[in-house]
Write a protein that holds these residues in place. Structure first.
Motif, mmCIF file in Angstrom:
data_model
loop_
_atom_site.group_PDB
_atom_site.id
_atom_site.type_symbol
_atom_site.label_atom_id
_atom_site.label_comp_id
_atom_site.label_asym_id
_atom_site.label_seq_id
_atom_site.Cartn_x
_atom_site.Cartn_y
_atom_site.Cartn_z
ATOM 1 N N MET A 293 0.928 -1.058 0.032
ATOM 2 C CA MET A 293 0.027 0.142 -0.104
ATOM 3 C C MET A 293 0.919 1.387 0.131
ATOM 4 O O MET A 293 1.607 1.378 0.932
ATOM 5 C CB MET A 293 -0.831 0.081 1.206
ATOM 6 C CG MET A 293 -1.809 1.291 1.261
ATOM 7 S SD MET A 293 -2.751 1.276 2.921
ATOM 8 C CE MET A 293 -3.806 -0.325 2.442
ATOM 9 N N THR A 294 0.677 2.105 -0.784
ATOM 10 C CA THR A 294 1.425 3.296 -1.204
ATOM 11 C C THR A 294 1.151 4.293 -0.286
ATOM 12 O O THR A 294 -0.060 4.728 0.268
ATOM 13 C CB THR A 294 1.404 3.941 -2.427
ATOM 14 O OG1 THR A 294 1.578 2.995 -3.434
ATOM 15 C CG2 THR A 294 2.116 5.311 -2.534
ATOM 16 N N ALA A 295 1.952 4.938 0.620
ATOM 17 C CA ALA A 295 1.838 5.614 1.646
ATOM 18 C C ALA A 295 1.547 7.058 1.132
ATOM 19 O O ALA A 295 1.963 7.543 -0.172
ATOM 20 C CB ALA A 295 3.122 6.045 2.466
ATOM 21 N N LEU A 296 0.583 7.909 1.808
ATOM 22 C CA LEU A 296 -0.154 9.034 1.053
ATOM 23 C C LEU A 296 0.911 10.496 1.648
ATOM 24 O O LEU A 296 1.539 10.376 2.554
ATOM 25 C CB LEU A 296 -1.388 9.389 1.777
ATOM 26 C CG LEU A 296 -2.442 8.338 1.164
ATOM 27 C CD1 LEU A 296 -3.823 8.931 1.744
ATOM 28 C CD2 LEU A 296 -2.688 8.471 -0.316
ATOM 29 N N HIS B 178 -3.001 14.471 -3.143
ATOM 30 C CA HIS B 178 -1.881 13.486 -2.675
ATOM 31 C C HIS B 178 -0.870 13.806 -3.909
ATOM 32 O O HIS B 178 -1.023 14.076 -5.213
ATOM 33 C CB HIS B 178 -2.509 12.082 -2.985
ATOM 34 C CG HIS B 178 -1.513 11.045 -3.095
ATOM 35 N ND1 HIS B 178 -0.350 10.797 -2.047
ATOM 36 C CD2 HIS B 178 -1.268 9.898 -3.771
ATOM 37 C CE1 HIS B 178 0.275 9.739 -2.492
ATOM 38 N NE2 HIS B 178 -0.112 9.290 -3.593
ATOM 39 N N ASP C 245 1.876 12.480 -6.194
ATOM 40 C CA ASP C 245 2.205 11.163 -6.844
ATOM 41 C C ASP C 245 2.963 11.786 -7.974
ATOM 42 O O ASP C 245 2.821 11.935 -9.271
ATOM 43 C CB ASP C 245 0.783 10.631 -7.681
ATOM 44 C CG ASP C 245 0.929 9.410 -8.139
ATOM 45 O OD1 ASP C 245 1.789 8.736 -7.941
ATOM 46 O OD2 ASP C 245 0.156 8.970 -8.914
ATOM 47 N N PHE D 105 -5.310 8.561 7.989
ATOM 48 C CA PHE D 105 -5.582 8.547 6.486
ATOM 49 C C PHE D 105 -6.443 8.095 5.937
ATOM 50 O O PHE D 105 -6.394 7.985 4.625
ATOM 51 C CB PHE D 105 -3.847 8.537 6.013
ATOM 52 C CG PHE D 105 -3.261 9.648 6.108
ATOM 53 C CD1 PHE D 105 -2.740 10.289 5.176
ATOM 54 C CD2 PHE D 105 -2.516 9.850 7.447
ATOM 55 C CE1 PHE D 105 -1.955 11.617 5.482
ATOM 56 C CE2 PHE D 105 -1.544 10.839 7.622
ATOM 57 C CZ PHE D 105 -1.236 11.657 6.710
ATOM 58 N N ALA D 106 -7.454 7.343 6.603
ATOM 59 C CA ALA D 106 -8.241 6.140 6.057
ATOM 60 C C ALA D 106 -9.148 7.120 4.996
ATOM 61 O O ALA D 106 -9.370 6.703 4.000
ATOM 62 C CB ALA D 106 -9.081 5.416 6.960
ATOM 63 N N ARG E 31 -7.600 7.991 1.801
ATOM 64 C CA ARG E 31 -7.139 6.586 1.050
ATOM 65 C C ARG E 31 -8.757 6.113 0.295
ATOM 66 O O ARG E 31 -8.501 5.799 -0.962
ATOM 67 C CB ARG E 31 -6.784 5.580 1.948
ATOM 68 C CG ARG E 31 -6.052 4.334 1.067
ATOM 69 C CD ARG E 31 -5.538 3.587 2.173
ATOM 70 N NE ARG E 31 -4.471 4.042 2.721
ATOM 71 C CZ ARG E 31 -3.348 4.455 2.648
ATOM 72 N NH1 ARG E 31 -2.957 4.205 1.339
ATOM 73 N NH2 ARG E 31 -2.200 5.026 3.472
ATOM 74 N N GLU F 119 -10.766 10.558 -6.532
ATOM 75 C CA GLU F 119 -9.956 11.162 -7.204
ATOM 76 C C GLU F 119 -10.392 12.345 -7.991
ATOM 77 O O GLU F 119 -11.193 11.818 -9.185
ATOM 78 C CB GLU F 119 -8.971 10.652 -7.959
ATOM 79 C CG GLU F 119 -7.904 9.577 -6.925
ATOM 80 C CD GLU F 119 -6.830 9.032 -7.709
ATOM 81 O OE1 GLU F 119 -6.731 9.196 -9.046
ATOM 82 O OE2 GLU F 119 -6.015 8.303 -7.136
ATOM 83 N N GLU G 273 2.594 10.285 5.283
ATOM 84 C CA GLU G 273 2.081 9.074 6.091
ATOM 85 C C GLU G 273 3.326 8.529 6.619
ATOM 86 O O GLU G 273 4.081 8.194 6.028
ATOM 87 C CB GLU G 273 0.970 8.302 5.273
ATOM 88 C CG GLU G 273 0.219 7.615 6.260
ATOM 89 C CD GLU G 273 -0.652 6.631 5.407
ATOM 90 O OE1 GLU G 273 -1.489 5.815 5.896
ATOM 91 O OE2 GLU G 273 -0.634 6.693 3.943
#
Length: 281
Positions: free
Chosen positions: A1-4, A15, A17, A41-42, A45, A49, A186
């Protein structure tokens, strides 16, 4: 899972990216407001977008990502390099203070030097941690479970005011003196939370370059001690001290036209510029 890695824009939270900023469908004005819900951060997540824009298009106009925090804690003399350089003894207890929330400034802000009240404005590169879960009397070994994120801080200080008043909160609460950001990463995106690199440059010249592995009071110990006396709520910020290389150490303080950049590993650079008060050169 990519951290934000979140930034606050005029259109809401986004976010980071790569070279893009992905605007998220969230009602929160900043990351502190997001974390205050108590879900970490849920929500970000799970958010839809809305659109993707080049980061360069928004980076020069970012808002303070933690302006809505309810508390900013700081600590003095928490790097071994600073203690060694100044010849001061290593403290047995952390030297703690609170900063006025009105001092928070956005990434890229231009700060007016309070020259009528201070001629010794200084920068301090610091790693800041953001609380994700309510903390009260939390043991050091459980601290990381309560931390949501990391960011960069420029813990600006009017050194002469500090000497004259003996009050860190006054010396650090001038308008704009609490720069935070530019992004909030995060904690899951930090390879080793106990060893985070921090660097400060002034007008492109490196003057501070260290890591939180050099802290006198490591992060779990420091935050645990605070939680013994004060409840820390989601969105609260804890600064961790600054290494050697400040203007105080070099006897060179900030002036109009200077630019300071604070780099914390994984976080977008935090830049602050300085200008003279109107009518002064």
């Amino acid at each position: 899972m990519t951290a934000l890695n979140l930034v606050a824009t005029r259109d809401g939270l986004a976010h980071v990216d790569g070279a893009d900023a992905v605007l998220l469908d969230l009602p929160h004005g900043d990351v502190a407001e997001l974390l205050a819900e108590g879900e970490g951060f849920a929500p970000a997540r799970a958010a839809k977008e809305l659109r993707r824009v080049p980061l360069a298009d928004v980076q020069g106009d970012l808002l303070a990502p933690l302006a809505r925090t309810r508390a900013i804690w700081g600590v003095g003399l928490n790097y071994h390099s600073k203690a060694e350089l100044t010849g001061r003894p290593v403290p047995e207890e952390p030297i703690l203070f609170l900063r006025a929330l009105s001092a928070v400034s956005a990434p890229g802000a231009e700060i007016e030097l309070p020259q009528d009240r201070s001629g010794q404005v200084d920068y301090e590169a610091e790693v800041a941690f953001v609380v994700g879960r309510r903390m009260s009397c939390v043991r050091p070994e459980r601290v990381w479970e309560h931390i949501a994120a990391v960011t960069a801080a420029n813990d600006m200080t009017a050194r002469d005011v500090m000497v004259a008043t003996g009050t860190p909160s006054l010396a650090k609460s001038f308008p704009g003196f609490g720069a935070l950001g530019a992004s909030v990463l995060e904690l899951a995106g930090v390879p080793d939370p106990g060893d985070i690199a921090v660097r400060a440059t002034v007008n492109g010249v490196v003057h501070q370059d260290s890591t939180t592995a050099e802290l006198i009071f490591p992060v779990p110990d420091l935050i645990s001690r605070i939680s013994r006396f004060a409840v820390l709520e989601p969105g609260d910020v804890v600064l961790t001290g600054t290494p050697a290389g400040t203007g105080q150490d070099r006897k060179v303080f900030l002036g109009a036209g200077d630019e300071v950049e604070i780099a914390v590993a994984g976080v977008l650079p935090l830049r602050t510029r300085y200008r003279a008060a109107p009518g002064r050169s």
